[in-house]
Design an enzyme around this catalytic site. Structure first.
Site, PDB file in Angstrom:
ATOM      1  N   ARG A 157       6.458 -20.215  33.342  1.00 57.92           N
ATOM      2  CA  ARG A 157       5.998 -20.526  31.989  1.00 57.92           C
ATOM      3  C   ARG A 157       5.012 -21.658  32.098  1.00 57.92           C
ATOM      4  O   ARG A 157       5.365 -22.775  32.342  1.00 57.92           O
ATOM      5  CB  ARG A 157       7.167 -20.913  31.081  1.00 57.92           C
ATOM      6  N   GLU A 187       2.208 -14.298  26.687  1.00 57.95           N
ATOM      7  CA  GLU A 187       1.013 -14.377  27.523  1.00 57.95           C
ATOM      8  C   GLU A 187       1.080 -15.541  28.499  1.00 57.95           C
ATOM      9  O   GLU A 187       0.560 -15.474  29.618  1.00 57.95           O
ATOM     10  CB  GLU A 187      -0.245 -14.479  26.646  1.00 57.95           C
ATOM     11  N   ASP A 188       1.752 -16.637  28.105  1.00 62.70           N
ATOM     12  CA  ASP A 188       1.860 -17.799  28.981  1.00 62.70           C
ATOM     13  C   ASP A 188       2.623 -17.456  30.250  1.00 62.70           C
ATOM     14  O   ASP A 188       2.219 -17.787  31.367  1.00 62.70           O
ATOM     15  CB  ASP A 188       2.521 -18.958  28.242  1.00 62.70           C
ATOM     16  N   ASN A 189       3.748 -16.767  30.077  1.00 64.36           N
ATOM     17  CA  ASN A 189       4.553 -16.343  31.219  1.00 64.36           C
ATOM     18  C   ASN A 189       3.771 -15.435  32.158  1.00 64.36           C
ATOM     19  O   ASN A 189       3.800 -15.599  33.375  1.00 64.36           O
ATOM     20  CB  ASN A 189       5.811 -15.640  30.701  1.00 64.36           C
ATOM     21  N   ALA A 192       0.988 -17.251  34.133  1.00 63.95           N
ATOM     22  CA  ALA A 192       1.574 -18.026  35.224  1.00 63.95           C
ATOM     23  C   ALA A 192       2.068 -17.122  36.349  1.00 63.95           C
ATOM     24  O   ALA A 192       1.896 -17.419  37.530  1.00 63.95           O
ATOM     25  CB  ALA A 192       2.724 -18.880  34.690  1.00 63.95           C
TER      26      ALA A 192
END
Length: 357
Positions: A157, A187-189, A192
């Site tokens: 994350r 989208e963040d996960n 990353a």
């Protein structure tokens, strides 16, 4: 809005020699626009501009709002910060230091390409759901966030700094870069994860926290927000999601209490009291460590009450989330698909309530 104003003013006073500020606004009617224009006018020497209008590349509204700014950004290091997030002075500089460590440091085998921050929530509105959300984010969520980063160094994350070099920029003829992640809600996960697994580069955790202001949230809103992210998560990391109840205080203490009673005859009630008091003490310590100050006396009992309610709701929320695949995000209904992708479904018969939505 006060948080947004402080954040803009802080960004405009950054003690960094070469930077620009791009404000991404999806709608001309956005209430933040007058504030943004006012702050920009106060700092005429700062390279700042506003980009109005989203470009739809998927179902994720945040990605759609950022695409044009992403394409037009001048520099290689991008700092994505939400309007409801504020940070301490010096946060950006310290984050860049992690991306570009001095030659005197012991460099990791893989370069750092993403810096993320632990969120620290506050609920100035005082709504029940907001208070419970605050208790969750500042204890259970933060505790797991820090523990995973410390023990495994594989946090998936990363949502505060997303530096993507120019060679990975979007190509008009080939969907690459940020546009790829428009089909995910998390989208963040996925950004990353892609950096870690596909580009073989690592993440790092900043020493700073991202202060997140929680708006008006009812208890029903809190329940369905947690259901949403559990349903998304179970399609990305099923095994971890199935085991998730074992990380919760009441489930873990109940199993341990039954075992200790069977093996040593320890009374169940005695162990449950000691265990949950110790768990609360640890969570309070996590909260105060992130806040950098003790929990105010006039807020302590409110926080403890919200913490108890959060703990009682944890397993029912998880159970409810495991029963379905549909979620509602920003008033629109989606079905969660394999690997965390989502697709729009019918908005008919959207019912809002504590147990049905």
């Amino acid at each position: 809005m006060p948080t947004y104003t402080r954040t803009l003013s802080l960004l405009s006073r950054k003690n960094i020699p070469n930077y620009e500020i791009i404000l991404s606004v999806a709608d001309e009617e956005d209430q933040a626009l007058p504030v943004a224009r006012d702050v920009i006018s106060k700092y005429p020497n700062v390279a700042a501009r506003i980009i109005i209008g989203e470009e739809v590349v998927g179902v994720n509204p945040k990605v759609n709002n950022l695409i044009r700014s992403y394409r037009e950004a001048t520099h290689d290091i991008l700092w994505v910060i939400d309007s409801g997030v504020s940070v301490a002075p010096g946060t950006l500089a310290r984050s860049v230091d992690l991306l570009e460590p001095s030659t005197s440091t012991n460099l990791p085998k893989r370069r750092v390409a993403l810096v993320h921050h632990v969120p620290f929530a506050s609920s100035p509105e005082g709504f029940l759901g907001s208070i419970v959300e605050e208790a969750f984010l500042n204890t259970n969520h933060a505790k797991m966030y820090l523990a995973i980063n410390t023990c495994i160094h594989r946090i998936l994350r990363g949502w505060e700094i997303k530096p993507l070099s120019t060679e990975n920029a979007i190509d008009q003829d080939c969907p690459r870069g940020l546009a790829v992640f428009g089909k995910f809600l998390a989208e963040d996960n996925m950004i990353a994860s892609a950096l870690w697994h596909e580009l073989d580069i690592r993440h790092d955790l900043s020493c700073d926290v991202a202060h997140n202001a929680i708006g008006k949230m009812s208890l029903s809103d809190y329940v369905w927000r947690r259901v949403l992210w559990i349903r998304v998560r179970k399609h990305m990391v099923l095994a971890a999601t199935i085991m998730e109840p074992l990380t919760e205080s009441l489930v873990a203490s109940s199993i341990a209490a039954a075992c200790l009673r069977y093996l040593f005859g320890i009374p169940v009630w005695f162990f449950l009291v000691i265990h949950n008091a110790a768990w609360l003490w640890v969570d309070l310590d996590v909260y105060e460590s992130l806040a950098g100050r003790p929990l105010a006396a006039d807020r302590r009992w409110r926080f403890i009450g919200a913490w108890c309610l959060r703990e009682l709701l944890a397993f029912p929320i998880w159970f409810l989330a495991m029963l379905g695949n549909e979620v509602i995000w920003r008033g629109k209904r989606y079905e969660v698909l394999r690997a965390g992708e989502v697709k729009r479904t019918s908005d008919d018969d959207i019912r809002r309530g504590l147990f049905t939505r």
